[in-house]
Motif scaffolding. Structure first.
Motif, mmCIF file in Angstrom:
data_model
loop_
_atom_site.group_PDB
_atom_site.id
_atom_site.type_symbol
_atom_site.label_atom_id
_atom_site.label_comp_id
_atom_site.label_asym_id
_atom_site.label_seq_id
_atom_site.Cartn_x
_atom_site.Cartn_y
_atom_site.Cartn_z
ATOM 1 N N GLU A 223 38.331 -26.852 -61.340
ATOM 2 C CA GLU A 223 38.642 -25.542 -61.915
ATOM 3 C C GLU A 223 38.863 -24.425 -60.907
ATOM 4 N N ASP A 224 37.808 -24.060 -60.172
ATOM 5 C CA ASP A 224 37.965 -22.939 -59.243
ATOM 6 C C ASP A 224 37.037 -23.058 -58.037
ATOM 7 N N ARG A 225 37.259 -22.175 -57.077
ATOM 8 C CA ARG A 225 36.529 -22.219 -55.802
ATOM 9 C C ARG A 225 35.045 -21.943 -55.963
ATOM 10 N N ASN A 226 34.671 -21.089 -56.912
ATOM 11 C CA ASN A 226 33.258 -20.791 -57.115
ATOM 12 C C ASN A 226 32.497 -22.004 -57.630
ATOM 13 N N GLN A 227 33.121 -22.727 -58.538
ATOM 14 C CA GLN A 227 32.521 -23.943 -59.087
ATOM 15 C C GLN A 227 32.347 -24.995 -57.995
ATOM 16 N N LEU A 228 33.338 -25.126 -57.143
ATOM 17 C CA LEU A 228 33.289 -26.098 -56.055
ATOM 18 C C LEU A 228 32.203 -25.740 -55.046
ATOM 19 N N GLY A 229 32.098 -24.478 -54.700
ATOM 20 C CA GLY A 229 31.053 -24.035 -53.785
ATOM 21 C C GLY A 229 29.669 -24.184 -54.389
ATOM 22 N N HIS A 230 29.554 -23.854 -55.666
ATOM 23 C CA HIS A 230 28.273 -23.957 -56.362
ATOM 24 C C HIS A 230 27.774 -25.406 -56.384
ATOM 25 N N ALA A 231 28.700 -26.349 -56.530
ATOM 26 C CA ALA A 231 28.333 -27.771 -56.586
ATOM 27 C C ALA A 231 27.649 -28.232 -55.302
ATOM 28 N N ILE A 232 28.008 -27.643 -54.158
ATOM 29 C CA ILE A 232 27.389 -28.052 -52.893
ATOM 30 C C ILE A 232 26.387 -27.018 -52.390
ATOM 31 N N ALA B 294 26.214 -35.913 -52.381
ATOM 32 C CA ALA B 294 27.017 -36.281 -51.212
ATOM 33 C C ALA B 294 26.840 -35.264 -50.094
ATOM 34 N N ASN B 295 26.706 -33.997 -50.449
ATOM 35 C CA ASN B 295 26.491 -32.950 -49.452
ATOM 36 C C ASN B 295 25.142 -33.130 -48.762
ATOM 37 N N ARG B 296 24.108 -33.409 -49.543
ATOM 38 C CA ARG B 296 22.778 -33.618 -48.955
ATOM 39 C C ARG B 296 22.744 -34.870 -48.080
ATOM 40 N N ALA B 297 23.606 -35.833 -48.398
ATOM 41 C CA ALA B 297 23.691 -37.047 -47.590
ATOM 42 C C ALA B 297 24.603 -36.855 -46.375
ATOM 43 N N MET C 169 36.119 -34.838 -68.744
ATOM 44 C CA MET C 169 35.443 -34.656 -67.454
ATOM 45 C C MET C 169 34.064 -34.047 -67.718
ATOM 46 N N ASN C 170 33.032 -34.744 -67.308
ATOM 47 C CA ASN C 170 31.680 -34.228 -67.460
ATOM 48 C C ASN C 170 31.337 -33.400 -66.232
ATOM 49 N N GLN C 171 31.332 -32.076 -66.419
ATOM 50 C CA GLN C 171 31.194 -31.141 -65.299
ATOM 51 C C GLN C 171 29.887 -31.307 -64.538
ATOM 52 N N THR C 172 28.777 -31.454 -65.251
ATOM 53 C CA THR C 172 27.498 -31.538 -64.545
ATOM 54 C C THR C 172 27.393 -32.804 -63.711
ATOM 55 N N GLN C 173 27.985 -33.905 -64.190
ATOM 56 C CA GLN C 173 27.908 -35.164 -63.433
ATOM 57 C C GLN C 173 28.628 -35.080 -62.100
ATOM 58 N N TRP C 174 29.878 -34.611 -62.111
ATOM 59 C CA TRP C 174 30.610 -34.570 -60.842
ATOM 60 C C TRP C 174 30.017 -33.529 -59.897
ATOM 61 N N MET C 175 29.497 -32.425 -60.459
ATOM 62 C CA MET C 175 28.906 -31.402 -59.594
ATOM 63 C C MET C 175 27.625 -31.917 -58.934
#
Length: 100
Positions: free
Chosen positions: A67-76, A13-16, A1-7
């Motif tokens: 992984e975790d909630r912080n990573q998910l929030g950071h991505a958006i 997607a959030n900006r869209a 899993m490439n973390q930077t790509q999915w994030m």
């Protein structure tokens, strides 16, 4: 899993405006048939995890975990997020290939 790509894809997607976050809002979109993919953090509470996975399996919406909630929030670009629904088929397909 490439973390930077999915994030970065999740951020795009959030900006869209093709994402919705928050347990109740995600469940509402799953019920309405608008959610194409649900992204759930591994550190979600047992109650939240069961509620989301049961609802998604009933309505045939795929669920992927990160992984975790912080990573998910950071991505958006927001604070910690436990669950996110992707509302666009194209973003959902690409995210599934990156997260599976």
């Amino acid at each position: 899993m490439n973390q930077t790509q999915w994030m970065s894809l999740l951020g795009l997607a959030n900006r869209a405006r093709k994402l919705i976050s928050g347990e109740e809002l995600v469940i509402k979109e799953v019920r309405n048939g608008k959610a194409k993919l649900v992204v759930l953090s591994n550190d979600a509470s047992n109650n939240t995890e069961k509620k989301i996975t049961d609802k998604c399996s009933y309505y045939n919406v795929p669920v992927v975990k990160v992984e975790d909630r912080n990573q998910l929030g950071h991505a958006i670009g927001k604070d910690a997020r436990v669950v996110i629904a992707v509302l666009d088929e194209g973003f959902a397909k690409k995210l599934r290939t990156l997260l599976d």
